[in-house]
Design a protein around this motif. Structure first.
Motif, mmCIF file in Angstrom:
data_model
loop_
_atom_site.group_PDB
_atom_site.id
_atom_site.type_symbol
_atom_site.label_atom_id
_atom_site.label_comp_id
_atom_site.label_asym_id
_atom_site.label_seq_id
_atom_site.Cartn_x
_atom_site.Cartn_y
_atom_site.Cartn_z
ATOM 1 N N ILE A 48 4.845 -2.873 -8.024
ATOM 2 C CA ILE A 48 3.487 -2.431 -7.735
ATOM 3 C C ILE A 48 3.421 -1.280 -6.743
ATOM 4 N N ALA A 49 4.415 -1.142 -5.885
ATOM 5 C CA ALA A 49 4.382 -0.067 -4.901
ATOM 6 C C ALA A 49 5.792 0.216 -4.422
ATOM 7 N N ARG A 56 8.033 9.790 -0.991
ATOM 8 C CA ARG A 56 6.780 9.788 -1.737
ATOM 9 C C ARG A 56 6.437 8.369 -2.181
ATOM 10 N N PRO A 57 5.212 7.930 -1.940
ATOM 11 C CA PRO A 57 4.809 6.616 -2.429
ATOM 12 C C PRO A 57 4.435 6.665 -3.911
ATOM 13 N N ASP A 58 4.588 5.546 -4.539
ATOM 14 C CA ASP A 58 4.253 5.439 -5.956
ATOM 15 C C ASP A 58 3.611 4.073 -6.159
ATOM 16 N N TYR A 59 2.553 4.009 -6.965
ATOM 17 C CA TYR A 59 1.794 2.775 -7.135
ATOM 18 C C TYR A 59 1.548 2.472 -8.606
ATOM 19 N N ALA A 60 1.497 1.192 -8.897
ATOM 20 C CA ALA A 60 1.024 0.771 -10.216
ATOM 21 C C ALA A 60 -0.475 1.020 -10.296
ATOM 22 N N LYS A 64 -3.543 0.930 -7.306
ATOM 23 C CA LYS A 64 -3.776 2.278 -6.767
ATOM 24 C C LYS A 64 -5.174 2.365 -6.163
ATOM 25 N N GLY A 65 -5.243 2.914 -4.955
ATOM 26 C CA GLY A 65 -6.526 3.042 -4.261
ATOM 27 C C GLY A 65 -6.881 1.840 -3.410
ATOM 28 N N ARG A 66 -6.150 0.738 -3.584
ATOM 29 C CA ARG A 66 -6.423 -0.478 -2.795
ATOM 30 C C ARG A 66 -5.257 -0.850 -1.892
ATOM 31 N N PHE A 67 -4.045 -0.579 -2.345
ATOM 32 C CA PHE A 67 -2.840 -0.935 -1.591
ATOM 33 C C PHE A 67 -2.202 0.326 -1.023
ATOM 34 N N GLN A 81 -0.115 -2.740 2.969
ATOM 35 C CA GLN A 81 -1.491 -3.022 3.352
ATOM 36 C C GLN A 81 -2.298 -3.215 2.069
ATOM 37 N N MET A 82 -2.909 -4.382 1.948
ATOM 38 C CA MET A 82 -3.649 -4.705 0.733
ATOM 39 C C MET A 82 -5.118 -4.888 1.083
ATOM 40 N N ASP A 83 -5.957 -4.043 0.536
ATOM 41 C CA ASP A 83 -7.398 -4.088 0.780
ATOM 42 C C ASP A 83 -8.144 -4.372 -0.511
#
Length: 120
Positions: A48-49, A56-60, A64-67, A81-83
């Motif tokens: 997921i991340a 460079r970060p990479d997200y599923a 994306k946009g929340r973690f 950080q999970m929001d």
């Protein structure tokens, strides 16, 4: 041998936040790809991340946009950080480090995992 120790999981209401941490040892692995996978009941484990070796970060798409994933090389700590958590984020979360010293988390070592439960 690499050791990955997660902390910070728990129970949270939908819309809330949690912060996961992982201590990576030896610190050499912080130079390579490090990140987070998760596995929900009845589903396959998924990445997921991650932070690639170039930083460079990479997200599923699902997070994306929340973690937000970050790392602190000085303390050998990886953080997630999970929001705005959703019920579908309920899963066991695993810290990972690339096993081959690669730039991407393809073949990884896993930590023991920490449970995240989001109530709706």
């Amino acid at each position: 041998q690499v050791q990955l120790v997660e902390s910070g999981g728990g129970l949270v209401q939908a819309g809330g936040s949690l912060r996961l941490s992982c201590t990576v040892s030896p610190g050499t692995y912080m130079r390579y790809c490090v990140g987070w996978f998760r596995q929900a009941p009845g589903k396959e484990r998924e990445g997921i991340a991650a932070i690639n070796s170039d930083g460079r970060p990479d997200y599923a798409e699902s997070v994306k946009g929340r973690f937000t994933v970050s790392k602190d090389i000085a303390t050998n700590t990886l953080t997630l950080q999970m929001d705005n958590l959703k019920a579908e984020d309920t899963a066991m979360y695993y810290c990972v480090a690339d096993a081959n010293g690669g730039s991407r988390c393809d073949t990884v070592y896993y930590g023991q995992g920490t449970q995240v439960t989001v109530s709706s």
